[in-house]
Enzyme design. Sequence first.
Site, mmCIF file in Angstrom:
data_model
loop_
_atom_site.group_PDB
_atom_site.id
_atom_site.type_symbol
_atom_site.label_atom_id
_atom_site.label_comp_id
_atom_site.label_asym_id
_atom_site.label_seq_id
_atom_site.Cartn_x
_atom_site.Cartn_y
_atom_site.Cartn_z
ATOM 1 N N GLU A 71 -9.858 2.647 -5.002
ATOM 2 C CA GLU A 71 -9.234 3.960 -4.994
ATOM 3 C C GLU A 71 -8.413 4.185 -6.269
ATOM 4 O O GLU A 71 -7.718 3.288 -6.740
ATOM 5 C CB GLU A 71 -8.321 4.040 -3.769
ATOM 6 C CG GLU A 71 -7.538 5.306 -3.593
ATOM 7 C CD GLU A 71 -6.597 5.219 -2.401
ATOM 8 O OE1 GLU A 71 -5.939 6.238 -2.103
ATOM 9 O OE2 GLU A 71 -6.511 4.145 -1.779
ATOM 10 N N ASP A 177 3.465 -10.314 -8.587
ATOM 11 C CA ASP A 177 3.246 -9.970 -10.001
ATOM 12 C C ASP A 177 3.791 -8.571 -10.281
ATOM 13 O O ASP A 177 3.112 -7.720 -10.862
ATOM 14 C CB ASP A 177 1.754 -10.043 -10.339
ATOM 15 C CG ASP A 177 1.492 -10.165 -11.839
ATOM 16 O OD1 ASP A 177 2.464 -10.187 -12.613
ATOM 17 O OD2 ASP A 177 0.318 -10.226 -12.231
#
Length: 270
Positions: A71, A177
Amino acid sequence: MFGSRVTATSGLSGGCLADLRLVRLENGREVVLKQGDNLLCEAFMLDYLRRHTSLPIPEVFHSAEDCILMEYMPGRASALDGAAEQHLASLVAELHEITAPQFGFERETVIGPLNQPNDQTADWCVFFRDRRLVHMADQGREAGKLPEEVYGRLLRLADRLEQYLGHQPQVSLLHGDLWGGNILSERGRVTGLVDPAIYYGDAEVELAFMTLFGTVGRRFFGRYSEQRPLDPDFFRTRKDIYLLYPLLVHVRLFGGSYVGQLDAILGRYL
């Protein structure tokens, strides 16, 4: 897959370790094609976060070892304003309330293209020492990126890790991260979080990493601490210890100046 042909593709910024392309379809839909390494694992991690959290995570439509089709999330990377920092703080605080019986994860994950071993244990110090610091130091040394002298000092600090950490944290789910390039935002809201490196660990590891490149500041920590109060020892002692892991990751990937930053932190403790 979408019943519509591709009409155009264009490059997207943010893919320093992979190739990102925005794919436009004839029906007006836009999706993202990511090409690189270890992407089946990345697709798994994205799906895990979508199923277990309320974070804005892109849906994966197709995945293979070398590509993901997912997406398109609106917003720009590395563009947090004050309101978006506060929104991010609330999202991250909620994420860190998700817990598990032990540190680690049910399987190995990745940070960028690098493997993260996640053998589970109830002892946080053992996990962070063996599965994070020593593991990534070994990787950097074997790749010729981490000098022997710095490697030896890192191992000496790892042997004394308990005296620097000195706490038994809650087990928290981590994105793993969270730097500016993986955080999309617009108009004061976080619109997407990408490129995870998930596992269950000490939430302070995540918070430390978020300071490494100046991703967040006072507004973030003010809002976060309203929801999850921070121990002052995080800033006094543990933040720099926890910075060693992302620095080792960057040493393994890029070498260069990151070795100096790593060495400077080691010099404060040894």
